[in-house]
Design an enzyme around this catalytic site. Structure first.
Site, short mmCIF file in Angstrom:
data_model
loop_
_atom_site.label_atom_id
_atom_site.label_comp_id
_atom_site.label_asym_id
_atom_site.label_seq_id
_atom_site.Cartn_x
_atom_site.Cartn_y
_atom_site.Cartn_z
N LYS A 1 0.83 -1.21 0.00
CA LYS A 1 0.00 0.00 0.00
C LYS A 1 0.86 1.26 0.00
CE LYS A 1 -4.42 -1.61 1.52
NZ LYS A 1 -5.51 -1.55 2.49
N LYS B 1 -3.72 -10.71 -7.07
CA LYS B 1 -5.05 -11.02 -6.52
C LYS B 1 -6.11 -10.05 -7.05
CE LYS B 1 -5.26 -8.33 -2.32
NZ LYS B 1 -5.58 -8.13 -0.95
N LYS C 1 -10.51 -4.77 -5.05
CA LYS C 1 -11.51 -3.72 -5.25
C LYS C 1 -10.87 -2.47 -5.86
CE LYS C 1 -13.09 -4.01 -0.33
NZ LYS C 1 -11.96 -4.58 0.26
P1 TYM Z 1 -10.40 -6.54 2.65
O1 TYM Z 1 -11.49 -5.52 2.78
O2 TYM Z 1 -9.26 -6.22 1.77
O3 TYM Z 1 -11.01 -7.90 2.20
C1 TYM Z 1 -12.13 -8.47 2.85
C2 TYM Z 1 -12.00 -9.98 2.89
O4 TYM Z 1 -11.89 -10.50 1.55
C3 TYM Z 1 -10.73 -11.32 1.44
N1 TYM Z 1 -10.18 -11.15 0.08
C4 TYM Z 1 -10.01 -12.12 -0.80
N2 TYM Z 1 -10.23 -13.44 -0.74
C5 TYM Z 1 -9.97 -14.18 -1.84
N3 TYM Z 1 -9.48 -13.67 -2.99
C6 TYM Z 1 -9.24 -12.35 -3.11
N4 TYM Z 1 -8.77 -11.85 -4.25
C7 TYM Z 1 -9.50 -11.51 -1.98
N5 TYM Z 1 -9.38 -10.19 -1.75
C8 TYM Z 1 -9.80 -9.97 -0.48
C9 TYM Z 1 -9.78 -10.80 2.51
O5 TYM Z 1 -8.85 -11.79 2.90
C10 TYM Z 1 -10.74 -10.46 3.63
O6 TYM Z 1 -11.08 -11.61 4.37
N6 TYM Z 1 -7.74 -5.89 6.80
C11 TYM Z 1 -8.95 -6.49 6.27
C12 TYM Z 1 -10.21 -6.00 6.97
C13 TYM Z 1 -10.21 -6.17 8.43
C14 TYM Z 1 -10.36 -7.40 9.12
C15 TYM Z 1 -10.28 -7.08 10.50
C16 TYM Z 1 -10.55 -8.73 8.70
C17 TYM Z 1 -10.04 -5.21 9.37
N7 TYM Z 1 -10.09 -5.75 10.59
C18 TYM Z 1 -10.39 -8.07 11.47
C19 TYM Z 1 -10.66 -9.71 9.69
C20 TYM Z 1 -10.57 -9.39 11.05
C21 TYM Z 1 -9.05 -6.11 4.81
O7 TYM Z 1 -8.51 -5.13 4.36
O8 TYM Z 1 -9.86 -6.92 4.09
#
Ligand code: TYM
Length: 334
Positions: A115, A197, A200
């Site tokens: 990032k 990957k 969004k």
């Molecule tokens: P975020 O918002 O980037 O993604 C949300 C969830 O989607 C999963 N994910 C994917 N899984 C499979 N293939 C992909 N291409 C892919 N892209 C994203 C992520 O692994 C996630 O489960 N830091 C986290 C948000 C967060 C969080 C937490 C998660 C904040 N606090 C506490 C769990 C527990 C994040 O940015 O996810």
């Protein structure tokens, strides 16, 4: 563990409309877990401002994300669905845990490095301490399990390290969480560059399926997906594009890779891509329909937001108070 029941926490950022990767890697795996766990699912808007956001846009995306949680099938009576910004204990515990996290640990976080490279003009302290806030999210609810995609594994490891460190000093304060990463769909790749990957925030709109994409758009994006020139539907590490499409097809249908290879034996990539597009479009359609219904029912969604924030606050403050006592903060005199 909360009140004798196993607990689970997960969250997503509202930095864009969520993708098929978020759905298959996380949200889809969240359904049904409420039978076994007390579940907390947050729209983690505190995390979102680590990159610059337009306020009106953030508000809209966050509400859409919350509605997508509901539309995907999470029952708000059995799952606590809330905005992180409505529960100030996240930030308060985050601060305390900052004081139990080493810079050396944060320096190793690959997501920070990625990032920071992408937002070189805004490498703020929040982006750097992001994993500590994430640890606070999880530990606040004494979570046993955290269902996430594979990209969050490193953040789960640092959460465990911070919790163990705190417990070693103050006794058994935090439950040590385990990651729960689905066998399939844990890493859905970009349709345009299958070594990256699906994300969004990808600038190429053809790279990701957005959960609210209509059927024609979904089919068109799959048709344009980057593959190889072998023209045989076969799962292999040296065929990342086709293998990614097979993973998507398999996760949506429950079919194994062998079954898919048999089904498309002798057929070209065109047929396969169309089939993947149709399966995804048909799978997402009921979620989209429900989403648009919910969008019209402001009072219903507002009620959920309010009730669930109260519940999340209740449990979060319980853990926070315990932590505050341990580190030596005084009680408010009565
Ligand atoms: P975020 O918002 O980037 O993604 C949300 C969830 O989607 C999963 N994910 C994917 N899984 C499979 N293939 C992909 N291409 C892919 N892209 C994203 C992520 O692994 C996630 O489960 N830091 C986290 C948000 C967060 C969080 C937490 C998660 C904040 N606090 C506490 C769990 C527990 C994040 O940015 O996810």
């Amino acid at each position: 563990m909360l009140d004798g029941k196993k607990t689970l926490f997960s969250g997503m950022q509202a930095t864009g409309t969520i993708t098929l990767g978020n759905y298959l890697g996380a949200l889809k795996n969240w359904l049904d877990l409420d039978k076994e766990y007390e579940c907390f699912y947050s729209v983690v808007d505190l995390h979102s401002i680590t990159v610059r956001q337009d306020p009106a846009e953030l508000r809209k995306r966050a509400r859409n994300l919350l509605m997508l949680y509901l539309a995907a099938g999470l029952d708000p009576e059995k799952n606590c669905i809330y905005y992180q910004s409505h529960v100030s204990a996240h930030a308060e515990l985050g601060w305390i845990l900052n004081c139990f996290t080493y810079m050396g640990e944060l320096n190793r976080m690959t997501q920070f490095k990625d990032k920071a490279a992408k937002h070189a003009d805004n490498i703020n302290a929040g982006l750097y301490t992001y994993p500590v806030l994430m640890a606070a999210d999880i530990l606040l609810f004494q979570s046993d399990v955290v269902p996430v995609g594979a990209d969050q594994k490193q953040h789960l490891e640092i959460t465990r390290d911070i919790a163990n460190r705190f417990n070693a000093i103050y006794g058994d304060v935090f439950t040590i969480p385990e990651p729960y990463i689905g066998k399939q769909g844990a890493k859905i790749m970009s349709l345009q560059d299958p070594t990256k990957k699906m994300s969004k925030s990808d600038e190429n709109p053809n790279a990701s399926i957005i959960l609210l994409d209509d059927t024609d758009t979904i089919i068109r994006k799959f048709k344009r997906a980057v593959t190889d020139s072998e023209a045989i539907v076969r799962y292999s590490d040296d065929k990342p594009g086709i293998s990614n499409l097979m993973t998507i097809y398999s996760t949506m249908t429950g079919k194994t890779y062998e079954e898919i290879e048999r089904e498309f034996d002798g057929k070209g990539y065109g047929d396969f891509k169309l089939a993947v597009g149709e399966v995804v479009a048909n799978g997402l359609k009921p979620i989209q329909d429900r989403f648009y219904e919910l969008s019209k029912d402001k009072a219903y969604v507002d009620g959920i937001i309010k009730n669930n924030a109260e519940k999340a606050n209740y449990y979060a403050r319980k853990t926070l108070r315990k932590v505050q006592k341990k580190v030596g903060f005084p009680e408010m005199p009565r």
